[in-house]
Design an enzyme around this catalytic site. Sequence first.
Site, PDB file in Angstrom:
ATOM      1  N   HIS A 417      -6.317 -10.458   0.504  1.00 27.40           N
ATOM      2  CA  HIS A 417      -5.390 -10.527   1.625  1.00 27.40           C
ATOM      3  C   HIS A 417      -5.596  -9.389   2.628  1.00 27.40           C
ATOM      4  O   HIS A 417      -4.985  -9.372   3.698  1.00 27.40           O
ATOM      5  CB  HIS A 417      -3.940 -10.498   1.123  1.00 27.40           C
ATOM      6  CG  HIS A 417      -3.032 -11.419   1.874  1.00 27.40           C
ATOM      7  ND1 HIS A 417      -3.117 -11.614   3.236  1.00 27.40           N
ATOM      8  CD2 HIS A 417      -2.005 -12.203   1.465  1.00 27.40           C
ATOM      9  CE1 HIS A 417      -2.200 -12.473   3.623  1.00 27.40           C
ATOM     10  NE2 HIS A 417      -1.503 -12.852   2.565  1.00 27.40           N
ATOM     11  N   ASP A 421      -6.141 -13.820   6.025  1.00 30.26           N
ATOM     12  CA  ASP A 421      -4.724 -14.179   6.116  1.00 30.26           C
ATOM     13  C   ASP A 421      -4.504 -15.569   5.526  1.00 30.26           C
ATOM     14  O   ASP A 421      -5.446 -16.360   5.354  1.00 30.26           O
ATOM     15  CB  ASP A 421      -4.265 -14.176   7.581  1.00 30.26           C
ATOM     16  CG  ASP A 421      -4.251 -12.769   8.165  1.00 30.26           C
ATOM     17  OD1 ASP A 421      -4.020 -11.810   7.400  1.00 30.26           O
ATOM     18  OD2 ASP A 421      -4.492 -12.642   9.386  1.00 30.26           O
TER      19      ASP A 421
END
Length: 444
Positions: A417, A421
């Site tokens: 992450h 995204d």
Amino acid sequence: MPTDVIMPQMGESIFEGTITKWLKNPGDRVEKDEPLFEISTDKVDAEIPAPVAGVLTEIKVPEGETVVVNTVVAVIGTSGGTSGAIGSASGAGASASAATSPASTPAAGSASAEQPAAPAAPQAQLAPLQGAQVAGKRIRSSPLVRRIAEENQLDLGQIAGSGLEGRITKEDVLRHLAEHGPGSVPASAEFATPAAPQAQLAPPRVAQLALPQVVPLTKMRAIIAQRMVESVQTSPHAHTVYKVDMTRIARLREREKARFERQYGVKLTYMPFIAAAVVEALARFPIVNASLVEGAIHYHRNINLGIAVALEWGLIVPVIKQAEERSFLGLARAIADLAARARAKKLLPDEATGSTFTLTNSGVFGGEFGTPIINQPESAILAIGGLRKEPVVLTDAEGYDTIAIRSVQYFCLGFDHRTIDGADAGRFMSEFKQTLEGWNREIG
């Protein structure tokens, strides 16, 4: 003159190796290029062949010991004289020893050592057990496996071997016992031996389970453990799961698999379809093929596709380099070749490094889907779930709903992450899903 056998250097960055198994014993005859011992490095596991023909006169480094490259690990002498006589006398015992599964752990070895010896029998009765064959094909198994089979009236010809070159391991025969119970082999079968009337009435003995014990990690297991901890500590993992309708591909595969294998010599599995769809999606969304290195995103020039292969003794990820340049047939051949050579310990070190994205097939064991750990320094990994038929609601162009039986499969993308995204992951998976569900590519 005696010939030293040295620990080879399996790549420029590899400086040591662990001897995991000797395939020959001192006094055994060996031929040039015949597998002599197995090693494990931080890149690959491999079989090391004998450099010359002769008799293995000395083993200098025992199993489980790690030594630097170019260390002398054994000595091979000429076949004449005393050494030759020892090799001749121990030939039968050596062949039985060499047939032991390459994945045997210390636990399995201990169980074998503690197994009570069978009552002495005439040599003529033991001969069929040592040379068991089915339809002219030799069954590869250890003495412990054959003893368990004999005690439980099992036909080894009916048990699939998971070991190297189809060897039947202790785990294979115990799994068969747990699933099917003791068998009944006719008197004319390979393992039938004369027995006293009282013994025939006694119930078959089930192999005893190994006692609890502490088993050191193998070199490969220790490296896997280290890499998994490093990955979880490095990347904040996030996961997203998509269900894909594979009916179109399932029908195409069923229709074409016989022709494909006959024409190209490789089985048509689902993996090249999945790999091709992944390559297309990575080309559209290169962020998923990137790596975060020293605070900067490195976009890779090529798509180097790692394919995780479950081995009997661990896990390895061979890599298809420049996968974007391969056709469907090229991907199918590369996947089959790398998987086969990984299981046979024939991979080169460079073939297990440099991946930019990894596929792992947890569904092969029946799971719905898995939540995989990223293979560093990559940014994403895709877990493949099991393919199964389910009732699905279909909506036609006029908005009417119907229920149909479809072949569906779940795919889970694990992603870093820091670089990817949720929106990027969603776009990538949507592209991947659309490619599979609307498959329109030639397969060769």
